[in-house]
Motif scaffolding. Sequence first.
Motif, PDB file in Angstrom:
ATOM      1  N   ALA A  17       2.994  24.723  53.911  1.00 42.46           N
ATOM      2  CA  ALA A  17       2.040  24.887  52.806  1.00 42.46           C
ATOM      3  C   ALA A  17       1.739  23.543  52.160  1.00 42.46           C
ATOM      4  O   ALA A  17       2.636  22.732  51.937  1.00 42.46           O
ATOM      5  N   LEU A  18       0.466  23.320  51.858  1.00 40.73           N
ATOM      6  CA  LEU A  18       0.021  22.094  51.191  1.00 40.73           C
ATOM      7  C   LEU A  18      -0.451  22.387  49.774  1.00 40.73           C
ATOM      8  O   LEU A  18      -1.385  21.772  49.282  1.00 40.73           O
ATOM      9  N   GLY A  19       0.183  23.356  49.140  1.00 33.94           N
ATOM     10  CA  GLY A  19      -0.221  23.730  47.783  1.00 33.94           C
ATOM     11  C   GLY A  19      -1.593  24.372  47.808  1.00 33.94           C
ATOM     12  O   GLY A  19      -1.869  25.235  48.614  1.00 33.94           O
ATOM     13  N   ARG A  20      -2.471  23.914  46.958  1.00 28.01           N
ATOM     14  CA  ARG A  20      -3.820  24.493  46.881  1.00 28.01           C
ATOM     15  C   ARG A  20      -4.718  24.025  48.012  1.00 28.01           C
ATOM     16  O   ARG A  20      -5.836  24.499  48.150  1.00 28.01           O
ATOM     17  N   ARG A  21      -4.242  23.109  48.840  1.00 26.99           N
ATOM     18  CA  ARG A  21      -5.071  22.578  49.928  1.00 26.99           C
ATOM     19  C   ARG A  21      -4.897  23.345  51.231  1.00 26.99           C
ATOM     20  O   ARG A  21      -5.425  22.947  52.242  1.00 26.99           O
ATOM     21  N   GLY A  22      -4.144  24.424  51.221  1.00 23.55           N
ATOM     22  CA  GLY A  22      -4.014  25.248  52.427  1.00 23.55           C
ATOM     23  C   GLY A  22      -2.724  25.004  53.188  1.00 23.55           C
ATOM     24  O   GLY A  22      -1.684  24.736  52.599  1.00 23.55           O
ATOM     25  N   MET A  23      -2.828  25.085  54.504  1.00 20.03           N
ATOM     26  CA  MET A  23      -1.668  24.961  55.384  1.00 20.03           C
ATOM     27  C   MET A  23      -1.953  23.895  56.445  1.00 20.03           C
ATOM     28  O   MET A  23      -3.098  23.684  56.824  1.00 20.03           O
ATOM     29  N   GLU A  24      -0.882  23.258  56.909  1.00 24.46           N
ATOM     30  CA  GLU A  24      -1.021  22.296  58.001  1.00 24.46           C
ATOM     31  C   GLU A  24      -0.125  22.734  59.146  1.00 24.46           C
ATOM     32  O   GLU A  24       1.041  23.073  58.945  1.00 24.46           O
ATOM     33  N   GLY A  25      -0.666  22.731  60.355  1.00 24.19           N
ATOM     34  CA  GLY A  25       0.100  23.086  61.544  1.00 24.19           C
ATOM     35  C   GLY A  25       0.892  21.904  62.067  1.00 24.19           C
ATOM     36  O   GLY A  25       0.410  20.773  62.081  1.00 24.19           O
ATOM     37  N   ILE A  26       2.137  22.177  62.475  1.00 27.22           N
ATOM     38  CA  ILE A  26       3.002  21.158  63.061  1.00 27.22           C
ATOM     39  C   ILE A  26       3.429  21.676  64.428  1.00 27.22           C
ATOM     40  O   ILE A  26       3.908  22.809  64.536  1.00 27.22           O
ATOM     41  N   PRO A  27       3.270  20.875  65.498  1.00 28.76           N
ATOM     42  CA  PRO A  27       3.656  21.343  66.833  1.00 28.76           C
ATOM     43  C   PRO A  27       5.145  21.687  66.889  1.00 28.76           C
ATOM     44  O   PRO A  27       5.985  20.924  66.418  1.00 28.76           O
ATOM     45  N   LEU A  28       5.449  22.840  67.454  1.00 27.37           N
ATOM     46  CA  LEU A  28       6.835  23.291  67.563  1.00 27.37           C
ATOM     47  C   LEU A  28       7.448  22.889  68.893  1.00 27.37           C
ATOM     48  O   LEU A  28       8.618  22.541  68.953  1.00 27.37           O
ATOM     49  N   LYS A  29       6.664  22.894  69.946  1.00 23.54           N
ATOM     50  CA  LYS A  29       7.202  22.701  71.290  1.00 23.54           C
ATOM     51  C   LYS A  29       7.079  21.253  71.751  1.00 23.54           C
ATOM     52  O   LYS A  29       6.442  20.943  72.752  1.00 23.54           O
ATOM     53  N   GLU A  30       7.702  20.350  70.989  1.00 22.91           N
ATOM     54  CA  GLU A  30       7.798  18.962  71.406  1.00 22.91           C
ATOM     55  C   GLU A  30       9.163  18.431  71.005  1.00 22.91           C
ATOM     56  O   GLU A  30       9.833  18.984  70.140  1.00 22.91           O
ATOM     57  N   CYS A  31       9.580  17.367  71.644  1.00 27.56           N
ATOM     58  CA  CYS A  31      10.912  16.806  71.430  1.00 27.56           C
ATOM     59  C   CYS A  31      11.083  16.353  69.985  1.00 27.56           C
ATOM     60  O   CYS A  31      10.185  15.761  69.390  1.00 27.56           O
ATOM     61  N   THR A  32      12.254  16.611  69.436  1.00 27.26           N
ATOM     62  CA  THR A  32      12.550  16.223  68.061  1.00 27.26           C
ATOM     63  C   THR A  32      13.038  14.771  67.973  1.00 27.26           C
ATOM     64  O   THR A  32      13.127  14.218  66.895  1.00 27.26           O
ATOM     65  N   TYR A  33      13.319  14.171  69.128  1.00 31.37           N
ATOM     66  CA  TYR A  33      13.807  12.791  69.157  1.00 31.37           C
ATOM     67  C   TYR A  33      12.639  11.812  69.290  1.00 31.37           C
ATOM     68  O   TYR A  33      11.476  12.206  69.345  1.00 31.37           O
ATOM     69  N   ASP A  34      12.933  10.524  69.384  1.00 33.45           N
ATOM     70  CA  ASP A  34      11.917   9.476  69.382  1.00 33.45           C
ATOM     71  C   ASP A  34      10.941   9.531  70.556  1.00 33.45           C
ATOM     72  O   ASP A  34       9.835   9.019  70.453  1.00 33.45           O
ATOM     73  N   CYS A  35      11.317  10.152  71.657  1.00 35.07           N
ATOM     74  CA  CYS A  35      10.437  10.139  72.822  1.00 35.07           C
ATOM     75  C   CYS A  35       9.205  11.027  72.632  1.00 35.07           C
ATOM     76  O   CYS A  35       8.200  10.825  73.294  1.00 35.07           O
TER      77      CYS A  35
END
Length: 109
Positions: A17-35
């Motif tokens: 949630a971005l408050g009153r500015r809506g929602m932002e999508g974040i990719p779930l299926k990618e590596c959590t490390y630096d690569c």
Amino acid sequence: MTTKPTLDDLPDDVFVALGRRGMEGIPLKECTYDCDGKELILLEMKREPEKITGSGIENALENWVVECNTCKRPFTIRCKIRYVDGKRMDTMVNLLDDEGKDLGWLGSY
């Protein structure tokens, strides 16, 4: 889920949630490390249900242990699912590194 779980059972994005500015999508299926690898392999999925009696609310915990195809490091996508009267209400997603350290909340779906 009655069939064997796959990564296709998870959404591609979680939302913050971005408050009153809506929602932002974040990719779930990618590596959590630096690569930042985009290809993950599912190693195992464990589901742990727990019932809260008397309120119609049920919580379930799913741990999706995955491995990055690029850096070959495993990590866990932890989904905390809330059901109300048998229907999914929301799911909060946290990431855990290869040592089990909680890296924090990623988003919800």
